[in-house]
Enzyme design. Structure first.
Site, PDB file in Angstrom:
ATOM      1  N   PHE A  72      -5.346  -0.882   9.543  1.00 19.07           N
ATOM      2  CA  PHE A  72      -6.029  -0.712   8.271  1.00 19.07           C
ATOM      3  C   PHE A  72      -7.077   0.397   8.388  1.00 19.07           C
ATOM      4  CE2 PHE A  72      -4.038  -4.792   7.596  1.00 19.07           C
ATOM      5  CZ  PHE A  72      -3.570  -4.668   6.296  1.00 19.07           C
ATOM      6  N   TYR A  78       0.807  -1.223   0.000  1.00 18.23           N
ATOM      7  CA  TYR A  78       0.000   0.000   0.000  1.00 18.23           C
ATOM      8  C   TYR A  78       0.841   1.274   0.000  1.00 18.23           C
ATOM      9  CZ  TYR A  78      -3.759  -3.211   1.220  1.00 18.23           C
ATOM     10  OH  TYR A  78      -4.664  -4.239   1.215  1.00 18.23           O
ATOM     11  N   ASN A 113     -10.220   0.975   7.725  1.00 19.93           N
ATOM     12  CA  ASN A 113     -11.564   0.824   8.280  1.00 19.93           C
ATOM     13  C   ASN A 113     -11.585   0.702   9.795  1.00 19.93           C
ATOM     14  OD1 ASN A 113     -12.228   0.818   5.611  1.00 19.93           O
ATOM     15  ND2 ASN A 113     -13.078  -1.245   5.569  1.00 19.93           N
ATOM     16  N   ASN A 164     -14.158   5.927   5.278  1.00 13.67           N
ATOM     17  CA  ASN A 164     -14.231   4.873   6.291  1.00 13.67           C
ATOM     18  C   ASN A 164     -13.293   5.104   7.466  1.00 13.67           C
ATOM     19  OD1 ASN A 164     -16.233   3.380   4.991  1.00 13.67           O
ATOM     20  ND2 ASN A 164     -14.750   2.297   3.722  1.00 13.67           N
ATOM     21  N   HIS A 176      -4.714   6.271  -1.337  1.00 11.22           N
ATOM     22  CA  HIS A 176      -5.395   6.143  -0.041  1.00 11.22           C
ATOM     23  C   HIS A 176      -4.429   6.360   1.122  1.00 11.22           C
ATOM     24  CE1 HIS A 176      -9.285   5.503   1.517  1.00 11.22           C
ATOM     25  NE2 HIS A 176      -9.240   4.216   1.783  1.00 11.22           N
TER      26      HIS A 176
END
Length: 201
Positions: free
Chosen positions: A76, A17, A78, A124, A22
């Protein structure tokens, strides 16, 4: 420990990532720490990296001697609120002393907005923080990443910035660091005036 507040960069952990859209909040948190280390090498203190829930540092000179915590949740996106709630509970930081750095689909790359409280724009990470802290009264630095032409949002936000975007991303990070400094030194009104005026090309 005398603290002025908590700065939280949002993103997803793991090499897969790194440098994705993001993770722009992570990238700005890293840029902030790098800049403070550059100007005052001994001003950044690690309070634990590689923990189960977050990496955490204390940054001393942001407001001329007082200290801010800088965190990157490792739970993460969320579940970002798990880390934020744990830090705020341990260090007794109220929601109104939190600044969250996050990517924003509704703004183009090169634009950023400072916002206090209010709606969560379907993000989120913000939803998780609001749920776990029981409040929406935290500050946000919204970092534009633009919207995909095809409408495939998940693949877009988890994709990396293109080579033609790298120079613009660096300028955004520089302006973001300055915006955070203004917030820490002068407060939300001054930060809003500076950050919301940015239109980086």
């Amino acid at each position: 420990m005398n603290l002025d507040g908590l700065i939280v960069g949002l993103g997803n952990p793991g090499k897969e990532y790194e440098n994705t859209r993001h993770n722009l909040g992570f990238m700005l948190a890293d840029a902030l720490l790098d800049e403070v280390r550059r100007t005052a090498p001994h001003a950044v203190t690690s309070l634990g990296t590689g923990k189960k829930k977050y990496d955490l540092w204390k940054c001393a000179p942001l407001t001329g001697g007082s200290s801010w915590l800088v965190a990157k949740p490792l739970t993460f996106m969320n579940r970002s609120g798990d880390a934020v709630a744990h830090i705020c509970g341990f260090y007794r930081i109220p929601p109104e002393k939190i600044l969250v750095l996050h990517d924003e689909l509704d703004l183009p790359l090169g634009r950023m907005k400072f916002k206090t409280a209010g709606g969560l724009a379907g993000h989120n990470g913000l939803k998780s923080i609001a749920e776990r802290t029981g409040s929406k009264d935290f500050h946000r630095l919204r970092l534009g990443i633009g919207k995909p032409q095809s409408g495939q949002t998940t693949g877009y936000v988890l994709g990396r910035f293109g080579k033609d975007e790298q120079a613009l991303v660096e300028k955004v990070l520089q302006a973001g660091v300055e915006g955070i400094r203004i917030f820490a030194q002068q407060g939300a009104v001054a930060a809003t005036q500076f950050i919301n005026a940015q239109d980086i090309q």
